[in-house]
Design a protein around this motif. Sequence first.
Motif, PDB file in Angstrom:
ATOM      1  N   TRP A  51      14.120 -33.252  51.755  1.00 16.41           N
ATOM      2  CA  TRP A  51      13.559 -34.580  52.041  1.00 16.41           C
ATOM      3  C   TRP A  51      14.000 -35.063  53.417  1.00 16.41           C
ATOM      4  N   ARG A  55      11.918 -35.879  56.920  1.00 14.72           N
ATOM      5  CA  ARG A  55      12.082 -37.109  57.697  1.00 14.72           C
ATOM      6  C   ARG A  55      12.384 -36.793  59.155  1.00 14.72           C
ATOM      7  N   VAL A 162      11.580 -37.186  41.422  1.00 10.32           N
ATOM      8  CA  VAL A 162      11.452 -38.556  41.924  1.00 10.32           C
ATOM      9  C   VAL A 162      10.993 -38.558  43.376  1.00 10.32           C
ATOM     10  N   LEU A 163      11.628 -37.715  44.206  1.00 12.71           N
ATOM     11  CA  LEU A 163      11.263 -37.674  45.623  1.00 12.71           C
ATOM     12  C   LEU A 163       9.831 -37.188  45.821  1.00 12.71           C
ATOM     13  N   LEU A 165       7.341 -37.459  43.672  1.00 12.06           N
ATOM     14  CA  LEU A 165       6.420 -38.508  43.238  1.00 12.06           C
ATOM     15  C   LEU A 165       6.273 -39.586  44.303  1.00 12.06           C
ATOM     16  N   ARG A 166       7.341 -39.825  45.066  1.00 12.16           N
ATOM     17  CA  ARG A 166       7.249 -40.795  46.157  1.00 12.16           C
ATOM     18  C   ARG A 166       6.395 -40.253  47.307  1.00 12.16           C
ATOM     19  N   VAL A 167       6.438 -38.933  47.509  1.00 12.36           N
ATOM     20  CA  VAL A 167       5.628 -38.321  48.561  1.00 12.36           C
ATOM     21  C   VAL A 167       4.163 -38.279  48.141  1.00 12.36           C
ATOM     22  N   SER A 168       3.932 -37.765  46.909  1.00 10.14           N
ATOM     23  CA  SER A 168       2.562 -37.607  46.419  1.00 10.14           C
ATOM     24  C   SER A 168       2.598 -37.500  44.907  1.00 10.14           C
ATOM     25  N   VAL A 169       1.787 -38.300  44.251  1.00 12.65           N
ATOM     26  CA  VAL A 169       1.758 -38.244  42.786  1.00 12.65           C
ATOM     27  C   VAL A 169       1.286 -36.884  42.290  1.00 12.65           C
ATOM     28  N   GLY A 172       4.125 -34.511  42.707  1.00 12.71           N
ATOM     29  CA  GLY A 172       5.189 -34.861  41.764  1.00 12.71           C
ATOM     30  C   GLY A 172       4.878 -34.415  40.358  1.00 12.71           C
ATOM     31  N   GLN A 287       6.250 -34.297  55.421  1.00 11.45           N
ATOM     32  CA  GLN A 287       6.200 -34.238  53.960  1.00 11.45           C
ATOM     33  C   GLN A 287       5.758 -32.862  53.476  1.00 11.45           C
ATOM     34  N   THR A 291       7.788 -30.514  51.074  1.00 13.92           N
ATOM     35  CA  THR A 291       7.185 -29.897  49.885  1.00 13.92           C
ATOM     36  C   THR A 291       7.556 -28.423  49.792  1.00 13.92           C
TER      37      THR A 291
END
Length: 595
Positions: A51, A55, A162-163, A165-169, A172, A287, A291
């Motif tokens: 992650w 960034r 969790v991370l 899902l924050r990037v892409s449902v 996730g 991202q 991934t």
Amino acid sequence: MRSLPLADPGTPPTSGPWPLLGWLARKQAGPLTAAVLLGILTFACQAVLPWLTGRAVDGGLTHGFGRDLFRAVTGLVALGLVSAAASAIGHRFDVTCWMRAAFTSSELVGRTAARSGHAITAELPTGEVVSAVANDSLRIGEMYANAGRFVGSLVAYAVVAVLMLRVSVPLGLVVVLGLPTVAAVLGLLVKPLQRKQAAQREASGRLTTLGADTVSGLRILRGIGGEHVFTARYREQSQKVRAAGVDVAGTQSWLDGLQVLLPGAFVVALVWLGAHLALTGTVTPGQLVSTYGFAAFLAWPVQNATMMLQAATRAHVGAAKVVAVLRVVPASGARPASAAAPAPGVALVDETSGVRVDTGQVVGLVSADPDESAAIATRMGRFDDEAEATTPVLLGGVALADLPKEEVRRRIVVAEATPHLFSGPLVDELDVRGVADRTHVSHALTLADAHDVLESLPGGLDGELTERGRSLSGGQRQRVALARALLTDPEFLVLVEPTSAVDAHTEARIAARLADARRGRSTLVVSASPVVLEHVDEVQLVEDGRLVARGRHDDLLAGAAGADVADRYGRIVGRRLDEERTTAAGGTERTGGAA
């Protein structure tokens, strides 16, 4: 750092393998908790690294070499250092948990074997007990060594989900649903693997038993020409173990293959979906990098989960075997003591036969049937409470079965006819209670006329005895065992044929020294040798399991107990004297004798 093995491993549950494994976990709660926490820290750091990498990429592409890129790189370095330190320290705790569980299991098996007497060999093959220490305890320890990494992997999976899902449902959901599916498929192979491993363990235990029996009886087998038969049996059982191993390997190969294939397919699916989302602009380049990093990282938790499943399977099989050993009821001392130990200075009496050892007496026990007199002497040591329930032995009027077992072992020592020696330094073999100094050890060897053993062992008292004392002759083994018994200096010493494997001259020296050394202390010597009997305070003659006469050796021969007794007694000791003369003419050491 804690010293191993533990002074007291504790009292484990024996209701099943899982209760035992849970008990072992509680016994090392501190190290196990530390291993789990460090495992969580290690994998949590590793899970966050992709992650932060994403960034850093997005920050660099957007702002160049600016503050965002610097913060991301600084975070990567910090997480890398923390992860490395936690992994190194956590590995030490993993090994600690493995060793403590393995050593505790081995100690429990060893303690049960030592306390159970002959009951353990009556219920279980020798190979089962040996394998429980050599193999099963190590398998049990493996599960705790993997526990920290396994729990850390579960936490890392949650962090990644969790991370993602924050990037892409969609990404996730692939993680949330994909990994459990992979784990479930791999878990389908665990039950068959466990069943096949149990079968292999059974076959291996039987092979170990057969091998141990064959090796211990090899001399006898060669004497009767039976070594080929037992070699064929060993070969046949070995093939069964091989076949069971191949069966296990087949299932294991499927598990190993799927362990690579399924996570790999999961990574491909995740990267493919991430690339398509990047092309549509749904996710940023950083991202997308995250991934791929998550996908590559998640193969590690999946591998750890699979390893934990395998370790838990083997541990369950091993724990079941250990529990089988721990369930063995000791032949003596299984029930709590119900009476207090009498004070010193009382008599030891076998009620069934009437044989009695009074305070301070050296008594000779004679029977035409050597097994009969040996049986009386053996039950005076309380080795089988159930078998001896109908033939009670009393110490000061109290049944031995009602006394604390430790008290009986401290006050009464029985040295049987067949000496059992263990490997290790001679001084340790002699001083089994660890309380004698070298002067007392040397004195005991002198009493047993065993100083020639010191000359045959390089290093003297510190010389190494081989397994079962195979480097010594039969007479030397017997005299070492006698010295060991004398060195315990118990209140009651019971010796079964202590001089049956030595020549007549050596026997005479031992008999005189033994009587002088034990004068004033209670001693029972099972022997029909007149060389021994002429030195004891009293001879007790047993026929058909009952005491029929008692008196000094010369008096019994002279007819003090009647002419019939003198005739029968004379035939017993006379036969022994004839055997000694015959043997003395052919060699210097005997290999056996009658009681």
